[in-house]
Scaffold this motif. Structure first.
Motif, PDB file in Angstrom:
ATOM      1  N   GLU A  60       0.834  -1.208   0.000  1.00 57.45           N
ATOM      2  CA  GLU A  60       0.000   0.000   0.000  1.00 57.45           C
ATOM      3  C   GLU A  60       0.868   1.258   0.000  1.00 57.45           C
ATOM      4  N   LEU A  61       1.938   1.240   0.771  1.00 48.17           N
ATOM      5  CA  LEU A  61       2.849   2.390   0.815  1.00 48.17           C
ATOM      6  C   LEU A  61       3.580   2.561  -0.513  1.00 48.17           C
ATOM      7  N   ASN A  62       3.940   1.455  -1.161  1.00 51.54           N
ATOM      8  CA  ASN A  62       4.553   1.541  -2.487  1.00 51.54           C
ATOM      9  C   ASN A  62       3.574   2.151  -3.490  1.00 51.54           C
ATOM     10  N   HIS A  63       2.314   1.785  -3.369  1.00 53.61           N
ATOM     11  CA  HIS A  63       1.291   2.355  -4.257  1.00 53.61           C
ATOM     12  C   HIS A  63       1.174   3.867  -4.027  1.00 53.61           C
ATOM     13  N   LEU A  64       1.289   4.299  -2.784  1.00 55.29           N
ATOM     14  CA  LEU A  64       1.248   5.724  -2.459  1.00 55.29           C
ATOM     15  C   LEU A  64       2.401   6.465  -3.147  1.00 55.29           C
ATOM     16  N   VAL A  65       3.581   5.868  -3.157  1.00 54.81           N
ATOM     17  CA  VAL A  65       4.739   6.460  -3.836  1.00 54.81           C
ATOM     18  C   VAL A  65       4.447   6.591  -5.332  1.00 54.81           C
ATOM     19  N   GLU A  66       3.898   5.544  -5.927  1.00 60.30           N
ATOM     20  CA  GLU A  66       3.585   5.563  -7.358  1.00 60.30           C
ATOM     21  C   GLU A  66       2.564   6.644  -7.694  1.00 60.30           C
ATOM     22  N   ARG A  67       1.553   6.799  -6.843  1.00 57.39           N
ATOM     23  CA  ARG A  67       0.507   7.807  -7.086  1.00 57.39           C
ATOM     24  C   ARG A  67       1.046   9.225  -7.023  1.00 57.39           C
ATOM     25  N   HIS A  68       2.108   9.458  -6.284  1.00 60.71           N
ATOM     26  CA  HIS A  68       2.637  10.812  -6.077  1.00 60.71           C
ATOM     27  C   HIS A  68       4.000  11.010  -6.715  1.00 60.71           C
ATOM     28  N   GLN A  69       4.376  10.165  -7.655  1.00 64.62           N
ATOM     29  CA  GLN A  69       5.714  10.241  -8.231  1.00 64.62           C
ATOM     30  C   GLN A  69       5.977  11.528  -8.999  1.00 64.62           C
ATOM     31  N   ASP A  70       4.944  12.198  -9.479  1.00 65.55           N
ATOM     32  CA  ASP A  70       5.130  13.438 -10.234  1.00 65.55           C
ATOM     33  C   ASP A  70       5.004  14.684  -9.356  1.00 65.55           C
ATOM     34  N   GLN A  71       4.949  14.498  -8.058  1.00 65.63           N
ATOM     35  CA  GLN A  71       4.790  15.612  -7.126  1.00 65.63           C
ATOM     36  C   GLN A  71       6.028  15.711  -6.245  1.00 65.63           C
ATOM     37  N   GLU A  72       6.152  16.827  -5.560  1.00 67.35           N
ATOM     38  CA  GLU A  72       7.294  16.997  -4.666  1.00 67.35           C
ATOM     39  C   GLU A  72       6.982  16.392  -3.300  1.00 67.35           C
ATOM     40  N   VAL A  73       6.963  15.063  -3.278  1.00 63.65           N
ATOM     41  CA  VAL A  73       6.728  14.321  -2.049  1.00 63.65           C
ATOM     42  C   VAL A  73       7.945  13.440  -1.810  1.00 63.65           C
ATOM     43  N   VAL A  74       8.447  13.473  -0.598  1.00 63.54           N
ATOM     44  CA  VAL A  74       9.595  12.662  -0.213  1.00 63.54           C
ATOM     45  C   VAL A  74       9.100  11.620   0.789  1.00 63.54           C
ATOM     46  N   PHE A  75       9.406  10.363   0.514  1.00 64.31           N
ATOM     47  CA  PHE A  75       8.963   9.256   1.356  1.00 64.31           C
ATOM     48  C   PHE A  75      10.169   8.670   2.078  1.00 64.31           C
ATOM     49  N   LEU A  76      10.159   8.756   3.400  1.00 59.02           N
ATOM     50  CA  LEU A  76      11.261   8.250   4.220  1.00 59.02           C
ATOM     51  C   LEU A  76      10.736   7.168   5.159  1.00 59.02           C
ATOM     52  N   ALA A  77      11.420   6.028   5.193  1.00 60.84           N
ATOM     53  CA  ALA A  77      11.047   4.930   6.087  1.00 60.84           C
ATOM     54  C   ALA A  77      12.176   4.728   7.095  1.00 60.84           C
ATOM     55  N   PHE A  78      11.883   5.023   8.345  1.00 59.78           N
ATOM     56  CA  PHE A  78      12.847   4.898   9.423  1.00 59.78           C
ATOM     57  C   PHE A  78      12.753   3.487   9.996  1.00 59.78           C
ATOM     58  N   ALA A  79      13.775   2.697   9.745  1.00 60.20           N
ATOM     59  CA  ALA A  79      13.799   1.308  10.201  1.00 60.20           C
ATOM     60  C   ALA A  79      14.637   1.188  11.467  1.00 60.20           C
ATOM     61  N   LEU A  80      14.184   0.356  12.367  1.00 62.10           N
ATOM     62  CA  LEU A  80      14.931   0.127  13.600  1.00 62.10           C
ATOM     63  C   LEU A  80      16.028  -0.910  13.401  1.00 62.10           C
ATOM     64  N   ASP A  81      16.066  -1.527  12.220  1.00 63.77           N
ATOM     65  CA  ASP A  81      17.003  -2.609  11.935  1.00 63.77           C
ATOM     66  C   ASP A  81      18.330  -2.093  11.384  1.00 63.77           C
ATOM     67  N   LYS A  82      19.328  -2.963  11.436  1.00 64.45           N
ATOM     68  CA  LYS A  82      20.648  -2.641  10.892  1.00 64.45           C
ATOM     69  C   LYS A  82      20.695  -2.934   9.400  1.00 64.45           C
ATOM     70  N   ASN A  83      21.702  -2.393   8.744  1.00 64.76           N
ATOM     71  CA  ASN A  83      21.836  -2.475   7.290  1.00 64.76           C
ATOM     72  C   ASN A  83      21.719  -3.887   6.739  1.00 64.76           C
ATOM     73  N   LYS A  84      22.486  -4.825   7.266  1.00 66.77           N
ATOM     74  CA  LYS A  84      22.516  -6.179   6.721  1.00 66.77           C
ATOM     75  C   LYS A  84      21.120  -6.817   6.736  1.00 66.77           C
ATOM     76  N   LYS A  85      20.450  -6.704   7.851  1.00 67.10           N
ATOM     77  CA  LYS A  85      19.105  -7.291   7.975  1.00 67.10           C
ATOM     78  C   LYS A  85      18.136  -6.631   6.993  1.00 67.10           C
ATOM     79  N   LEU A  86      18.254  -5.325   6.834  1.00 67.68           N
ATOM     80  CA  LEU A  86      17.380  -4.606   5.897  1.00 67.68           C
ATOM     81  C   LEU A  86      17.644  -5.012   4.448  1.00 67.68           C
ATOM     82  N   ILE A  87      18.904  -5.135   4.081  1.00 68.74           N
ATOM     83  CA  ILE A  87      19.247  -5.508   2.715  1.00 68.74           C
ATOM     84  C   ILE A  87      18.684  -6.897   2.385  1.00 68.74           C
ATOM     85  N   GLU A  88      18.816  -7.827   3.316  1.00 75.89           N
ATOM     86  CA  GLU A  88      18.257  -9.169   3.116  1.00 75.89           C
ATOM     87  C   GLU A  88      16.738  -9.110   2.989  1.00 75.89           C
ATOM     88  N   PHE A  89      16.081  -8.363   3.852  1.00 73.15           N
ATOM     89  CA  PHE A  89      14.630  -8.239   3.828  1.00 73.15           C
ATOM     90  C   PHE A  89      14.151  -7.583   2.529  1.00 73.15           C
TER      91      PHE A  89
END
Length: 108
Positions: A60-89
């Protein structure tokens, strides 16, 4: 600046008044400074890979990014995980937000 936060962890919250400033790096080590984003809509998401509701909402959040791709909207996801775990996920669960790893300090 008004900031609206939407997260499975914290629900939907809106902050306004003094600008909360921070300087961080995304998963690709690109610097991000909130003051540079002034005047744009900034959507924040707080999550971690073992949070089932967080994972469920990613499409759903990816769809939100697609819907607003032509607008000045910045989407930031703050993850509590470390880099390696995030890259695998993220290899199996693409997330179109800019991912901020190890974001515990920003969350606090």
């Amino acid at each position: 600046m008004a900031i609206e936060c939407r997260s499975s962890l914290f629900g939907k919250r809106r902050f306004s008044g003094a600008d909360p400033d921070f300087a961080i790096e995304d998963l690709d080590r690109n610097p991000i400074k909130l003051v540079v984003l002034r005047g744009k809509h900034v959507v924040l998401n707080f999550w971690f890979v073992n949070c089932k509701p967080c994972v469920i909402e990613i499409p759903e959040l990816n769809h939100l990014v697609e819907r607003h791709q032509d607008q000045e909207v910045v989407f930031l996801a703050f993850a509590l995980d470390k880099n390696k775990k995030l890259i695998e996920f993220l290899a199996e669960h693409p997330f179109q937000y800019t991912i901020i790893p190890k974001a515990q300090k920003v969350v606090e």
